[in-house]
Design an enzyme around this catalytic site. Sequence first.
Site, PDB file in Angstrom:
ATOM      1  N   HIS A  71       0.801  -1.235   0.000  1.00 44.03           N
ATOM      2  CA  HIS A  71       0.000   0.000   0.000  1.00 44.03           C
ATOM      3  C   HIS A  71       0.833   1.284   0.000  1.00 44.03           C
ATOM      4  O   HIS A  71       0.562   2.218   0.765  1.00 44.03           O
ATOM      5  CB  HIS A  71      -0.945   0.002   1.211  1.00 44.03           C
ATOM      6  N   GLU A 121     -11.486  -3.911  -2.857  1.00 48.99           N
ATOM      7  CA  GLU A 121     -10.588  -2.876  -3.370  1.00 48.99           C
ATOM      8  C   GLU A 121     -10.336  -3.081  -4.857  1.00 48.99           C
ATOM      9  O   GLU A 121      -9.532  -3.927  -5.237  1.00 48.99           O
ATOM     10  CB  GLU A 121      -9.256  -2.949  -2.626  1.00 48.99           C
ATOM     11  N   HIS A 127      -9.967   2.172   0.317  1.00 49.97           N
ATOM     12  CA  HIS A 127      -9.849   1.043   1.245  1.00 49.97           C
ATOM     13  C   HIS A 127     -10.855   1.085   2.396  1.00 49.97           C
ATOM     14  O   HIS A 127     -10.486   0.865   3.561  1.00 49.97           O
ATOM     15  CB  HIS A 127      -8.416   1.006   1.787  1.00 49.97           C
TER      16      HIS A 127
END
Length: 377
Positions: free
Chosen positions: A133, A342, A207
């Site tokens: 991420h 996601e 997210h």
Amino acid sequence: MLTPKKLLIVFSLAVISICCGLAQPTGPSIKRQPFGITKDNKPVDIYTLRNANGVEARISNYGGIVVSLIVPDRHGNFGDVVLGYDTLDEYVKANPYFGCLVGRYANRIAKGRFMLSGKEYQLATNNGPNHLHGGVVGFDKVVWQAKPLVTPHGPTLELQYVSKDGEEGYPGTLGVKVVYLLSDDNTLRLDFTAQTNKKTIVNLTAHSYFNLAGKGDILAHELMINADRFTPVDETLIPTGELRSVKGTPFDFTQPRSVGARINADDEQIKFGKGYDHNWVINKPDGKLGLMARVFEPNSGREMEVWSTEPGVQFYSGNFLDGTLTGKGGWVYQFRNGLALEPQHYPDSPNKPQFPSVVLNTGQTYHNTIIYKFFVR
Ligand code: BGC
């Protein structure tokens, strides 16, 4: 005929309903309030977007976080369907990516390493041996420049961030814009665009952890994922490169199934993910807006569809929640109390030439649209 007595009753009812907040919702709006100050003294705001039906999204320009998302159930009761915190300080202290924007690269890159134009780049390894991420300070932890606006389509919040060349190890200065729109068809839409001044890689997503019941675990949520294949992973959650059929596996959500039905199956992939933490290959061409997944929560009757232009969706069943974080209103987030869907490019794409490309060249514009649409049944 309205007699004085009837008039009095009508007037009293109107006063009561206004006082109790039962008044008919007013038109679409957006309002800004201070949310706090970051450790490096940057002021942060929170914006409340509201549509004509009373649906409300509170979004902060810290990490572009959706702090709350209030939608009706089948009886018209409004409730919050995303996990998160009441205060900025809690987000700054420990946020397992609740509600945030994710970049530059959502999901994992093996060992944080990739080659681009013959050069090797090394990113932070912030998830075991891998990069996750966007690294140590990803787009979820920066303050975005915000511009609120009420448009004919609904209230919008435009967020902009310039990520410098070399930030978190990525090449090229990347200008990113994300526009949130809350429209009257109870849709929260995100449009991402990005441009670079040097060839780079980009994979942006959002997210939110959803819980359509607003409490408890997500095991009774019924899920459909529009995918015949998924990308199996190794024990560090890096795809092996195979696109595997979901047929006959716990990964088959082509027909709606409860999340809990097979989540503890004796299956190597389930074990690697501690449940579901995998990317599905959506049955649609990359770049075309299409339905990715649908979730239905039988008690509340709330239903959500996720649409996107991205080729994959990571379905994460909240397997790392373990009761150590206390969120909004004192809810202790236990194992699998939220699920994330996601939309994204597949994990580790920079090292998998057979996967759709995540390379962004100079002169090109990166696009990604994500839509969450709410219904009741
Ligand atoms: C990942 C999980 C990770 C979570 C972070 C998800 O996107 O797939 O493995 O734990 O984000 O909270």
